[in-house]
Design a protein around this motif. Structure first.
Motif, short mmCIF file in Angstrom:
data_model
loop_
_atom_site.label_atom_id
_atom_site.label_comp_id
_atom_site.label_asym_id
_atom_site.label_seq_id
_atom_site.Cartn_x
_atom_site.Cartn_y
_atom_site.Cartn_z
N GLN A 23 0.83 -1.22 0.00
CA GLN A 23 0.00 0.00 0.00
C GLN A 23 0.86 1.25 0.00
N LYS A 26 2.45 1.75 -4.23
CA LYS A 26 1.58 2.09 -5.37
C LYS A 26 1.81 3.53 -5.81
N HIS A 27 1.90 4.45 -4.85
CA HIS A 27 2.01 5.87 -5.22
C HIS A 27 3.26 6.57 -4.71
N VAL A 85 2.97 -0.36 9.18
CA VAL A 85 3.66 0.54 8.26
C VAL A 85 2.58 1.32 7.51
N THR A 86 2.65 2.64 7.57
CA THR A 86 1.67 3.49 6.89
C THR A 86 2.38 4.41 5.92
N GLY A 87 1.76 4.60 4.77
CA GLY A 87 2.33 5.56 3.84
C GLY A 87 1.83 5.33 2.43
N PRO A 88 2.32 6.03 1.47
CA PRO A 88 3.35 7.06 1.60
C PRO A 88 2.76 8.35 2.17
N LEU A 89 3.47 9.00 3.06
CA LEU A 89 2.97 10.22 3.68
C LEU A 89 3.80 11.42 3.25
N GLY A 90 3.20 12.58 3.38
CA GLY A 90 3.90 13.82 3.04
C GLY A 90 3.78 14.16 1.56
N THR A 91 4.13 15.40 1.27
CA THR A 91 4.09 15.88 -0.11
C THR A 91 5.39 15.47 -0.80
N ASP B 213 -3.93 1.09 8.59
CA ASP B 213 -2.69 1.68 8.07
C ASP B 213 -2.84 2.06 6.60
N ARG B 218 -3.44 8.98 0.03
CA ARG B 218 -2.01 8.72 -0.01
C ARG B 218 -1.73 7.31 -0.57
#
Lengths: 277, 467
Positions: A23, A26-27, A85-91, B213, B218
């Motif tokens: 997750q 992907k981006h 694990v979380t993300g992608p975060l931020g600009t 999560d 995002r």
């Protein structure tokens, strides 16, 4: 659970981990970060993405073991798992054809500068990378960065490898050589980014710093990572983590990074005693 | 039989004890107390309480069943319109919704609808823990997938309603735990996390799928979800970014937004530091800025973490406080020091960048403003200093921009809120929204109402009734 598909020691206390995180991949783009939580009682810590493989759905992080959480993370073996694990975060980093770009990475900050250098290069920029370490045995990813840069300059604080001194010493010399530099991008300890920013400010060269503020949510809802940017309060996690370095109040950033110093030390010492390390 | 004019009180932990622990404050009705309170309901034919309830619970119906001690019937009536009564029974502002219009209120206290709701919901949880799970019937499968973004009260309600209609429902949550504000925001002593977990487990049993999560906007975008085969999307991401006053010194260490403070304590369990790894500053003197429920929650949390003096600084008077009366009283009983008609103007830090003082100014009330409340005006030369070790800013939030920034054609309003029509439909076809992301910070039950409305709109949309 997120599986660690590869683990590698990069230097003293410096660890690379490749994590299976579909997750995120992907981006994900250069400049973004993930937040992870080692176990049920763990804190959420942000780590800027150092590399990624969208096909294999793996993301690479590099971290330095400095406190309880990073030691716990570093104790998980290859093949083991991280709870969250979380993300992608931020600009993502703003990347286009700027001309000549100097990328300045220090210590653990060398890792996340890699995907930025790589993308800058592929966009047709002339990229000069300056990387700095404490000492020779701390050097990592020299070849990897060199392969995607037009020029690589390296410094160690004690002079055991490359030039003796700081990345800023190299940067000053480079600026004195009077080549036209269109942009500087810097990732590393706050004090180093402040020094880079002070130098480029005098020369009026647009400079971007990737800030390492403390975070909890990483999604713009808690305000832990707030900082003063150009007199306005911004959230490092959602407005950043990259900002115009000349607008950043680095002293405030450094003070805010130290808010939990005592608590962190206490937790680390307690854990070391209990884990008999 | 004569009418009992006063509500049957619910036993509570005593203020002196409870301010040192995180256990729930009201202890619940016994069977006898509940039946007695239920007999106070007149079963009036006009039932204004049903109209006062944002989700239109058949209130006289479930109360009548309590009176007859037919609890399985009571919970069945409740579940018809509200599948999360253990939560709403605790956090709904009944005094301004169903209870304010109660006919009994004209001759005495209104019926304690919220307390009875909690009673029946807790009975059901007890029952479930013994393995007697009463799963409401689902309609035949419609073979259509719906994505719910955010697992707070709006998302949970939308999910549960849709799954009952026969849809396949997946909830996406950015955090590592479900529940949204119910988990990170409302403290344990007001809404035990065990109850939130059990209610969510109930959704799981109904077949709702969860993706943790997974921050939408995002990890995947709204348009990705449609590409992935979801026929409709509900956005219930809540009120995101904390507001600050933008006064000097507000970024000093030890100054928290209420969101940060409560997230550290409730979600990350910082009150158990160092057993849990997330730290929180604990001081003897704490200032809380604001007069709403979140300010009360923050103040009472600070007290439980060990503060000796908690100053609640609010710029208007007690009358204008937006917090529930019950919460204000709880805070007063526990010894929160209210500094009304007072406003902070700057913070002063020590040599390590940690806050040590807040400078405030006295206020007076002037003419009514647009909100209908009297506008607070600073009194000249009335500045004074308070020594503090922490401050918690609880003056509201603005909608989180991550989804609107990453969703093309999603129309938003002046404050960044997602714009919807009367059916909860956004400007993006197939995307619906509700809760705080639409209204700005409001209540749990309003969000649940919006989630319920969106569920029926999604059903109408997918059956071709709604374009």
């Amino acid at each position: 659970m997120f599986k660690i598909t590869k683990k590698q020691k990069l230097g003293p206390e410096m660890v690379l981990m490749e994590i299976n995180a579909p997750q995120v991949t992907k981006h994900v783009q250069p400049g973004q970060f993930i937040i992870l939580r080692v176990n049920e009682k763990g804190e959420r810590i942000p780590l800027t993405v150092a590399d990624f493989d969208s096909e294999k759905r793996r993301v690479t992080i590099v971290f330095q073991k400095v406190g309880k959480t990073t030691y716990l993370l570093g104790s998980i073996p290859e093949g083991g798992s991280i709870l969250d694990v979380t993300g992608p975060l931020g600009t993502p980093s703003e990347i286009s054809k700027f001309g000549t770009v100097v990328c300045v990475g220090g210590g653990v900050g060398v890792a996340p500068i890699y995907p930025i250098v790589k993308k800058l290069k592929s966009e047709g920029n002339e990229v000069i990378s300056i990387i700095g370490y404490r000492s020779k045995n701390y050097v990592f990813w020299e070849e990897k960065i060199k392969n995607v840069s037009d020029k690589l300059l390296i410094a160690t604080n004690d002079g055991t490898y490359g030039e003796k001194g700081f990345v800023t010493d190299i940067l000053i010399k480079l600026l004195e050589s009077n080549i036209k530099i269109d942009r500087v991008i810097t990732i590393g300890p706050a004090i180093m980014m402040k020094a880079v920013s002070d130098i480029t400010k005098l020369k009026k060269i647009k400079t971007i710093a990737s800030l390492n503020a403390l975070m909890v949510c990483g999604m713009g809802m808690c305000g832990t990572c707030r900082l003063t940017i150009g007199g306005e309060t911004k959230l490092s996690c959602s407005d950043g983590p990259e900002f115009d370095a000349h607008l950043v109040d680095f002293n405030e950033l450094m003070e805010r990074l130290n808010v939990y110093k005592e608590e962190e030390k206490y937790a680390f010492e307690k854990w070391k005693t209990e884990a008999k390390i | 039989m004569s009418i009992i004019k006063e509500q049957i009180p619910m036993k509570e932990q005593l203020p002196q004890e409870r301010k040192k622990n995180f256990y729930e404050v009201p202890l619940g009705y016994t069977k006898e107390e509940a039946i007695l309170e239920a007999t106070r309901c007149l079963q009036c034919p006009t039932h204004p309480c049903i109209d006062g309830c944002p989700v239109h619970i058949d209130i006289p119906g479930f109360i009548k069943a309590i009176k007859e001690d037919n609890l399985s019937l009571s919970i069945e009536i409740m579940h018809d319109t509200n599948l999360l009564p253990a939560i709403t029974g605790r956090v709904c502002p009944q005094e301004e919704q169903c209870q304010v219009v109660c006919v009994m209120g004209k001759v005495g206290d209104p019926v304690a609808i919220g307390k009875l709701e909690r009673y029946i919901a807790d009975w059901e949880l007890e029952n479930r823990s013994r393995g007697n799970i009463n799963i409401p019937k689902k309609k035949e499968s419609k073979n259509k997938k719906i994505a719910i973004v955010g697992s707070g009260p709006a998302g949970l309600t939308c999910a549960v309603n849709l799954i009952k209609m026969g849809y396949e429902v997946t909830i996406f949550e950015g955090f590592h735990e479900l529940g949204g504000v119910l988990t990170y925001g409302i403290p344990e002593f007001r809404l035990p996390k065990k109850i939130v977990k059990e209610e969510i487990e109930f959704l799981n049993k109904l077949g709702v799928k969860f993706n943790l999560d997974f921050p939408i906007g995002r990890s995947e975008t709204i348009s990705d979800l449609f590409k992935d085969g979801y026929s409709a999307v509900f956005i219930g991401t809540g009120a995101g970014a904390p507001q600050f006053m933008h006064i000097p010194g507000e970024n000093l260490g030890g100054i928290y937004s209420a969101n940060e403070y409560l997230t550290r304590v409730n979600l990350m369990k910082a009150y158990k530091f160092p057993d849990y790894d997330t730290p929180i500053k604990v001081g003897k003197r704490v200032a809380v800025i604001g007069g709403g429920n979140v300010a009360m929650d923050s103040a009472r949390t600070a007290l439980r973490l060990g503060a000796e003096h908690v100053f609640l600084i609010y710029r208007r008077s007690r009358t204008e406080m937006p917090a529930r009366e019950e919460e204000i009283i709880h805070a007063e009983e526990e010894g929160i020091e209210f500094m009304l008609l007072t406003n902070p103007i700057r913070y002063i830090g020590n040599e390590n960048g940690l806050v040590k003082q807040v400078e405030c100014i006295k206020m007076k009330l002037g003419e009514e403003d647009a909100s209908g409340r009297r506008r607070p005006i600073p009194i000249e030369s009335s500045e004074f200093l308070i020594d503090i070790e922490q401050a918690i800013v609880a003056i509201g939030t603005t909608p989180n921009p991550i989804i609107s920034k990453t969703t093309q054609d999603l129309k938003t309003g002046r404050h960044g809120e997602i714009l919807v029509d009367e059916n909860g439909q956004t400007s993006v076809k197939g995307a619906f929204a509700g809760g705080d992301i639409v209204t700005g910070a409001a209540t749990v039950i309003t969000a649940m109402g919006a989630g319920g409305l969106a569920a029926s709109s999604i059903n109408r949309y997918l059956s071709g009734e709604l374009k």
